[in-house]
Design an enzyme around this catalytic site. Structure first.
Site, short mmCIF file in Angstrom:
data_model
loop_
_atom_site.label_atom_id
_atom_site.label_comp_id
_atom_site.label_asym_id
_atom_site.label_seq_id
_atom_site.Cartn_x
_atom_site.Cartn_y
_atom_site.Cartn_z
N ARG A 57 -10.87 5.55 3.05
CA ARG A 57 -9.93 5.71 1.94
C ARG A 57 -10.57 5.11 0.69
O ARG A 57 -10.94 3.93 0.68
CB ARG A 57 -8.62 5.00 2.27
CG ARG A 57 -7.55 5.13 1.18
CD ARG A 57 -6.33 4.30 1.54
NE ARG A 57 -5.76 4.69 2.81
CZ ARG A 57 -5.38 3.83 3.76
NH1 ARG A 57 -5.52 2.52 3.57
NH2 ARG A 57 -4.86 4.27 4.88
N ARG A 99 -4.39 -3.61 -2.12
CA ARG A 99 -4.96 -2.29 -1.91
C ARG A 99 -4.96 -1.45 -3.20
O ARG A 99 -4.67 -1.95 -4.26
CB ARG A 99 -4.21 -1.59 -0.77
CG ARG A 99 -4.30 -2.38 0.53
CD ARG A 99 -3.74 -1.62 1.71
NE ARG A 99 -3.92 -2.36 2.96
CZ ARG A 99 -3.63 -1.86 4.16
NH1 ARG A 99 -3.14 -0.63 4.26
NH2 ARG A 99 -3.81 -2.58 5.24
N LYS A 118 -1.37 -7.01 4.53
CA LYS A 118 -1.69 -6.07 3.45
C LYS A 118 -0.74 -6.27 2.28
O LYS A 118 0.39 -6.72 2.43
CB LYS A 118 -1.60 -4.63 3.96
CG LYS A 118 -0.23 -4.23 4.49
CD LYS A 118 -0.29 -2.83 5.10
CE LYS A 118 1.05 -2.45 5.71
NZ LYS A 118 1.02 -1.12 6.35
N LYS A 157 0.47 -4.35 -1.55
CA LYS A 157 0.41 -3.11 -2.33
C LYS A 157 1.02 -3.31 -3.71
O LYS A 157 2.09 -3.93 -3.82
CB LYS A 157 1.13 -1.99 -1.58
CG LYS A 157 0.51 -1.67 -0.22
CD LYS A 157 1.27 -0.60 0.52
CE LYS A 157 0.63 -0.29 1.87
NZ LYS A 157 1.38 0.76 2.61
N CYS A 193 2.99 11.77 7.16
CA CYS A 193 1.74 11.02 7.31
C CYS A 193 0.77 11.84 8.16
O CYS A 193 1.08 12.92 8.64
CB CYS A 193 2.02 9.67 7.96
SG CYS A 193 2.50 9.78 9.70
N CYS A 220 -4.89 9.47 13.88
CA CYS A 220 -4.35 8.11 13.75
C CYS A 220 -4.13 7.47 15.11
O CYS A 220 -3.38 8.01 15.94
CB CYS A 220 -3.04 8.13 12.96
SG CYS A 220 -2.33 6.47 12.78
N CYS A 270 4.87 7.11 13.34
CA CYS A 270 5.14 5.79 13.90
C CYS A 270 5.93 5.01 12.86
O CYS A 270 6.12 5.49 11.74
CB CYS A 270 3.84 5.08 14.28
SG CYS A 270 2.97 4.33 12.88
N CYS A 276 3.66 4.96 6.53
CA CYS A 276 2.70 5.65 5.65
C CYS A 276 3.29 6.87 4.96
O CYS A 276 2.90 7.19 3.85
CB CYS A 276 1.47 6.05 6.45
SG CYS A 276 0.54 4.64 7.11
#
Length: 578
Positions: A87, A157, A222, A224, A442, A448, A487, A491
């Protein structure tokens, strides 16, 4: 142990207990280097081993394999067909035609799938890059001014920015701030340059402060960040830890309202996890933007849960210590108080598909890219179409957080030519419904590793089924914001949809209802662990009720709450599971 560490350990806002193993991994990584170089030389396996499997994420990559052939390879006593997904880091999603041509060429020559995927993080992904081509991939990107630093892992990110090119003066200011914030919060370690770009190795001395913002063990989870320009909420602020809502005086940017603590991921069966909206902390002046960005990040760095990663995101820190306590700490670290929030309103969050004219007298074409997947098929040549446009385009491209692509800055002389290319390659399709343009998924299978159910491959035909239901009830031109994730990690942003499906297993989904058009409300569970066919049965009934009983202009998500079909989620910690 340092005095700072002592203070942190005694701080009542810090969770005590044995740290998660990821904390050991980061502490021992030599500032994200690990033994990645040694792994690259190992020809016995196509994958990365031990800690490096996690560490490569901070270099923008996830190790994956083709799950469609995993079982067959196991029968042949072969390891999974390991590869990586990369990414890129593209603050604000802007890319030049020459850069696009370079990534198109790499996708053709060095990826297993030959496609480019536009993501909900307003950037592109390569899928299916084998180990011998990984270093070449990073060096190819570096040559055209792109990197993949910190697009995954426990760091800040890719910074998103409203992609609407119509308000070009304001957008340009906001976009520049997205770049500044991204650069300010990047890891300072030289690991990326050393490993992938053959940069000179810099020895670190004991006690040297390498990461003044992120710290020696980086963030607990993470993180964002976005910059958004009302009334467009095209980047879904409530899916992010830190958001800067642009406030203008009608002509230029004067500052930001700062929203903190959004996030959508959860864990099935664990009621301590939930999607959550961000809280509005107040207004700041432009000159204080980087200081406040740093203060929010460092507060989360020091107070975030390093014991339980499932509760490590900023949203849980806010709910644990209290919004006022967190806000006061940010003010203390900046030495500046938040002012009262300035008024703003989000009225939409989809992209304006088709042509619009900007205030710069240039034309901008938003191309709807279903699922963000650019590839050539027997029916459409989407990837070739964008390449053909890039070969003549004099402006730039803007990747959107809704997986679409804007051909921006088109002159009147080039407009017809670019439109014809787009039509010839299937990039413009007048038959695309409003429903299709407001649906998203996603990646999920086959790449994935976290996917429990189909999403990207499932979406196109399923949207056709929903289109059929809307036509049945005589509202074919209307739409419901519909999203699917394979899941519960968030995303595809299903937890901000009017109808969100979250994968539980093969053809099994949780069905959530009650988000809204503006993207300012989390939906609530309506049906648990049902098949896609059962979802359609429920949607048929619900759409019928909506058409029969709705108020004028009432969106589907507002209707199901007003009718009591689901309860409104106001405070996620209290209402989402209750």
């Amino acid at each position: 142990m340092s005095n700072l560490a002592d203070k942190i350990e005694l701080n009542p806002n810090v969770v005590q207990g044995k740290h998660a193993d990821n904390e050991r991994l980061k502490a021992e990584s030599k500032h994200l280097r690990g033994t990645i170089v040694e792994d690259l030389k190992d020809e016995i396996t196509g994958g990365f081993t031990a800690d490096n499997f996690q560490l490569i994420r901070t270099h923008g990559m996830y190790q994956q394999d083709d799950r469609d052939i995993r079982a067959e390879r196991a029968k042949q006593k072969l390891e999974p067909l390991h590869n990586v997904m990369l990414r890129a880091r593209m603050p604000g999603g802007i890319i030049t035609p020459s850069q696009w041509l370079a990534i198109d060429k790499f996708a053709d020559e060095h990826t297993s799938y030959g496609s480019i995927r536009l993501t909900t993080r307003q950037t592109f992904q390569f899928h299916g890059v084998l180990k011998p081509n990984i270093k070449l991939m990073h060096q190819t990107l570096n040559k055209i001014g792109i990197d993949a630093i910190a697009t995954a892992g426990d760091v800040n990110r890719n910074v998103l920015c409203t992609s609407n090119p119509v308000e070009s003066v304001l957008h340009q200011e906001a976009y520049q701030w997205a770049i500044k914030i991204s650069e300010h919060l990047l890891p300072k370690t030289r690991a990326y340059a050393e490993i992938w770009l053959d940069g000179e190795k810099i020895e670190e001395t004991p006690g040297q402060e390498v990461e003044p913002i992120l710290g020696s063990t980086y963030l607990p989870r993470k993180f964002k960040t976005t910059v958004v320009i009302p009334p467009d909420n095209d980047i879904d602020v409530h899916a992010n830890d830190l958001n800067f809502v642009a406030i203008s005086d009608g002509k230029k940017l004067i500052g930001f309202n700062v929203l903190v603590g959004g996030g959508l991921a959860m864990t099935f069966g664990d009621d301590s996890t939930y999607p959550r909206k961000a809280d509005d902390f107040g207004f700041i002046e432009l000159k204080d933007t980087l200081a406040f960005a740093e203060a929010v990040v460092t507060t989360q760095r020091d107070w975030g849960n390093r014991v339980n990663r499932k509760n490590a995101k900023t949203k849980y820190t806010l709910d644990r210590v209290g919004i006022d306590t967190f806000k006061a700490e940010v003010e203390a670290r900046t030495g500046v108080k938040f002012e009262d929030s300035k008024p703003y309103e989000f009225t939409n969050r989809g992209d304006k598909v088709g042509w619009v004219e900007g205030i710069d007298n240039k034309h901008h074409l938003t191309l709807f890219i279903e699922n963000g997947r650019l590839k050539d098929t027997q029916d459409d040549k989407l990837k070739s179409g964008v390449k053909a446009i890039a070969e003549i385009h004099q402006g730039d491209f803007r990747m959107t957080a809704n997986q679409n692509l804007i051909v921006a800055g088109v002159s009147q002389e080039q407009k017809a030519v670019i439109e014809n290319i787009a039509i010839e390659h299937g990039l413009i399709d007048s038959k695309q419904s409003n429903q299709r343009q407001n649906s998203m998924a996603c990646v999920a299978f086959p790449t994935c590793p976290l996917a429990m159910a189909e999403a990207e491959r499932f979406l196109p035909s399923y949207v056709t089924d929903i289109e059929g239901l809307l036509a049945k009830h005589n509202i074919a031109d209307e739409h419901i914001i519909f999203r699917v994730t394979g899941c519960p990690n968030g995303c595809g942003r299903a937890m901000l949809a009017e109808v969100g499906l979250v994968g539980r297993g093969p053809d099994k989904y949780n069905m959530y209802l009650g988000g809204n058009v503006a993207g300012t409300r989390v939906p609530k569970l309506y049906q648990d662990n049902i098949s896609s066919a059962q979802v359609l049965v429920h949607l048929d009934e619900l759409i019928g009720l909506w058409v029969e009983k709705r108020n004028e202009q009432e969106c589907f998500g507002d209707f199901v709450i007003r009718e009591g079909i689901v309860k409104e989620v106001i405070v996620s910690k209290r209402d989402f599971h209750g």
